[in-house]
Design an enzyme around this catalytic site. Sequence first.
Site, short mmCIF file in Angstrom:
data_model
loop_
_atom_site.label_atom_id
_atom_site.label_comp_id
_atom_site.label_asym_id
_atom_site.label_seq_id
_atom_site.Cartn_x
_atom_site.Cartn_y
_atom_site.Cartn_z
N GLU A 263 1.75 -3.53 11.78
CA GLU A 263 1.18 -2.20 11.57
C GLU A 263 -0.26 -2.11 12.06
O GLU A 263 -1.13 -1.57 11.37
CB GLU A 263 1.29 -1.81 10.10
CG GLU A 263 2.75 -1.74 9.63
CD GLU A 263 2.89 -1.36 8.14
OE1 GLU A 263 1.96 -1.58 7.38
OE2 GLU A 263 3.97 -0.86 7.78
N ASP B 47 11.42 -2.44 3.58
CA ASP B 47 10.17 -2.20 2.85
C ASP B 47 10.53 -2.19 1.37
O ASP B 47 11.53 -2.75 0.99
CB ASP B 47 9.54 -0.87 3.30
CG ASP B 47 8.02 -0.88 3.15
OD1 ASP B 47 7.52 -1.58 2.25
OD2 ASP B 47 7.34 -0.20 3.92
N GLU C 299 5.09 2.58 -5.06
CA GLU C 299 4.92 3.36 -3.84
C GLU C 299 6.12 4.25 -3.54
O GLU C 299 5.97 5.44 -3.29
CB GLU C 299 4.67 2.40 -2.66
CG GLU C 299 4.54 3.12 -1.32
CD GLU C 299 4.23 2.16 -0.18
OE1 GLU C 299 4.07 0.95 -0.43
OE2 GLU C 299 4.15 2.64 0.97
#
Lengths: 665, 665
Positions: free
Chosen positions: B272, B351, B379
């Site tokens: 990322e 994820d 999250e």
Amino acid sequence: MEWEQCWLNYHKVDYKTSPAFQHIYHNSDDCRVLSAVQELKTGLSAMLDITPFSSNQQPERTQQSIQLVILTDQLDRYGLEGYEIALDGNNIKILAATGAGILYGSFSLLRGIAASVPLEQLCGIDQPSAPLRMLNHWDNLDGSIERGYAGNSFFFQDSNVLVNSRTRDYARLVSSIGIDAVVINNVNVVNDAISLVTPRYYDSLKKLSTTFEAYGIKLFLSLDFSAPIDLNALETADPFDEKVQSWWNRKMQEIFSAVPNLGGFLIKADSEGRPGPFSYGRTHADGANMLARAVAPFGGSIIWRCFVYDCQQDWRDKSSDRAKSGYDNFMPLDGQFLDNVALQIKNGPMDFQVREPVSPLLGAMQQTNQILEVQITQEYTGQQKHVCYLVPMWREILQFHTYCQANNDRVEDVISGKTYGNQLCGMAAVANTGNEPNWTGSDLAAANLYGYGRLSWNANLSSEQIASEWIQLTFSANPSVVRAISDILISSWPAYEKYTSPLGIGWMVNPGHHFGPNVDGYEYDRWGTYHRADFEAIGVDRTSGGTGYTRQYFSPNFETYDDVDTCPEELLLFFHRVNYHYILKSGKTLLQHIYDTHFEGVDDVRRMISQWNSIHGLIDETVFQRTLERLNFQLEHAMLWRDEINTYFYRKTGIRDKHGRTIVS
Amino acid sequence: MEWEQCWLNYHKVDYKTSPAFQHIYHNSDDCRVLSAVQELKTGLSAMLDITPFSSNQQPERTQQSIQLVILTDQLDRYGLEGYEIALDGNNIKILAATGAGILYGSFSLLRGIAASVPLEQLCGIDQPSAPLRMLNHWDNLDGSIERGYAGNSFFFQDSNVLVNSRTRDYARLVSSIGIDAVVINNVNVVNDAISLVTPRYYDSLKKLSTTFEAYGIKLFLSLDFSAPIDLNALETADPFDEKVQSWWNRKMQEIFSAVPNLGGFLIKADSEGRPGPFSYGRTHADGANMLARAVAPFGGSIIWRCFVYDCQQDWRDKSSDRAKSGYDNFMPLDGQFLDNVALQIKNGPMDFQVREPVSPLLGAMQQTNQILEVQITQEYTGQQKHVCYLVPMWREILQFHTYCQANNDRVEDVISGKTYGNQLCGMAAVANTGNEPNWTGSDLAAANLYGYGRLSWNANLSSEQIASEWIQLTFSANPSVVRAISDILISSWPAYEKYTSPLGIGWMVNPGHHFGPNVDGYEYDRWGTYHRADFEAIGVDRTSGGTGYTRQYFSPNFETYDDVDTCPEELLLFFHRVNYHYILKSGKTLLQHIYDTHFEGVDDVRRMISQWNSIHGLIDETVFQRTLERLNFQLEHAMLWRDEINTYFYRKTGIRDKHGRTIVS
């Protein structure tokens, strides 16, 4: 040089000169006249390679000259901003009742020479269509620009107001196209911008307004309705509170004394979180009039935006219709606003989408000053990474018949005062400038800024004529160049419309920054912008059988829009909910039309690139290359738009493209 | 007091005491033992209303006491962190080979008393499942927390490291649940965080690591792979460059000298946008080993994240599969990492979605230290505005049979070292703490922090057992309270899964902040997370006939997942592309299952609220009300999830709910 000159490039031209060009006589030392003299010297020396002499002493009878003559008794003939170009023997005369007229006439003369128009053809009287021709800059005091795609602000940096030679060149540029009012700060007045109306900024604002004045431009500021609170003066901003009223009266006395040439204020109230009179149970007329009374003694105006809607809608609520909100909020107030208030009506009724109908509020209010607001900066039309020449769109709006009365019913008439005899009306546009060297990020986007100015001055100019003028002034008078770039410009809005959201439905963009495709991006959000596409149909029924939005139009517009068979097809999905199998006038189904236009739009961009390549070597190489780079990006991005939208509908319907082209499944 | 004490509340309990509680004897002044003494005093006095006396002098034979005894020769029996609680006559003994063992034993004794467990039942030896039980804080030096939902950082403020009494309470809290390693800064090392490895921060880091040491916690830092460049020392960070190697060697010498008790570093590389060895054509093993060599002389470890994937994917490219990337990137490197390197493997393979299969990398690497990474901060599971007790999810992962060998093949075995005999392995979790008074924003979210610690210590604890412990320690031992809150917790993950993305498909969230429903939010984006729902089917075929992801699993997992009929249904849409009419084992179609679960999930939340209301008056009123407020929000938001997802599928398929419930069209 750190920045370029756009359409004031003043390329050398092959022009039939006369001794008159050598001498400029002016009968007034008005600051605008002196600007005109300076501009004529700059332009003539660059284009014609001569060095004109100027004087305010009446020339000898034998001395041929360009004569800039203010005739103060000819106000009826020329108006406040009009002018006449005339040939008198060997003299070239620019006549006007005001310095502003002289300035506009001089720019007109220079424009004519740059475009190689013979002097004889430049002669005649010219006056602006509308009294107000404004630019709204959404510049923030930290130097950022909301919806800016051309760098940072040249008005603000680190909470200071900048006034320098770039500011003067800005004034020259926009004055040359007839702009006479500029709002320098963002309508969203936050942070330090709240303090623009405090002594901290008066010196620099005065310097700026003086620079503007020499180019016939009034300085305006965006104003925070809650300033009495936000500047820690009072606990309320209620327009009915006497303390609030006297606070504003004193404040306006203070700022108009300190900043001469201030035109007034623009206010975004009760909109997208901005404060406004609603908080106190007052109407927009109450709020606007309070401010209008405070600025009236100084000849100031209040420009009040009509972009008021519920931005906390629940997508599950099908009874609300954002398109109706401008009319619903303001129509009942017609007749209540003071004479020095003008309502600034955004077009379209939703926002600045690539295709929307004309706002039904325009013309509907018979006793209210109206300003048409459009957007030059390409928020929803490619953000200056796509070419999208917007003049044709604005022309359509201006030529639109509202049918508010039998004659003089076009939007152009309404905003020029012809319809209802208003004095304070005109056009405003959100600017597309920034501190990049070419001012507009994309070189071709300057055509929109230029075109906005020219069109707001003269609503009868054609899009092609404006394009051609701008190309000649900016790039070259070479017919191949003019033809190629004009073709690119003229085809660009239709192309963009083809490969983005179809038939007036709008909004299929990424939320927030509004760049790039995202079909459902706003579909379940709070902004009231829904397409409601399902497996068999798309669109919101805004007819009398639906949300009733069509009823906001006069007949026969109402009937035209209300009936799916007579509704203009480019607006079909704005007004109607339509089945994918619905047959359009082309004989195609709605869905096949969507597929086809998306493939066509990409092909159009390919054609634009090959046209651009055809002028390689005929224009400045740097400009050629940087524009080519943007065009290549546009092609890639247009393909993404095409694929994302086609895939979206294919996935939803399972209906294949009739022609078997690739649609990602 | 500015903050609360969570499960170290030490409520008064009705417990059978003995004179032994009055006296604490410790045979060592190791800092961890002294912490244990202090904690026993705090806990016993609060819970039992006594004031224990402590001494390192051998007590009289007649003096009954709690005896904290380090037996340095019993390392084999107790291990580095284990302990034994034993009754010896009237004495209560806590025996261990180390100070850490004594500390954990003392917390265990206190926990038992708080939960009213008779002393006899507390006796026995206890050792942690895995050597490393880490917390990863994604705290930034400006005080913000990436994916933080409980306020700002208590480690950093305005680029300074904070060490104060809250830091000590943090250490107490996490030590009490067995955490022995803490990474204090975000894995995305940017801005000032790059300078954490410079002298500017050594004093405060030393102070922090000393505080941690007294609670058996090693301090770790996230490291910037490009530090040699970003700290302006070198022009490259190439691990094969000798200048780079010696720079790191000197740097590690410097920081390990300045900051004792430093455990090592966590690195997110080539992920990322973070820098990594790929830039120099080197492998992750090359990069990790260079750092490992530099920290080895100081007993340091390098924790290297495996979250490496292409985050610039084109949604039109169907050949790539993000799920495969961890395995594809790291499996070929098995055996190449040094002994003081551990790979931190994120679960799931995509994820931290509400439901994913176990990462196929776990257990596959036979010669590599492995750490399982999970996420406590919610999250993708409601951001602490929804209750979502994650212990059952983590338990499923730990109990998962990888079939990497015949026995000891569960993830728990792999990460405890049982499978391949590794020393450096364990579990890491992204923390959910912040500087809000209750530490975790939502009171009920503290159960996840507590549960993570307890489970990483003892993978065999049941979710119910952990919940019950935590409720008793935090709120009350009242059986009604324990039952109600336990029911809420246990039903919360299934409920959240029901009303959000179905059957392992994941990702139907708003991009960026990841809160709230947005079915197509990531569908046309660059992150490789696509559901590819169309009018007839949904899902990505990851079988051997599709992207081949299933081949990354050992048999029989491979076959189980590869076949739509044997694939566990909760993962159906992770592995398979399935028609909406596909019949599930329940006899329902896939689509009807989606509709049903979305209605059920909302009903579950309603039930949770009524259970919460049932304990009104039985727990602290402030906690009751603030939790009720969150639960009510959760209900509203669950309804939005339900409606948005049901509407999405209805619009795509035109298939109505069999039971005629309201689905917005």
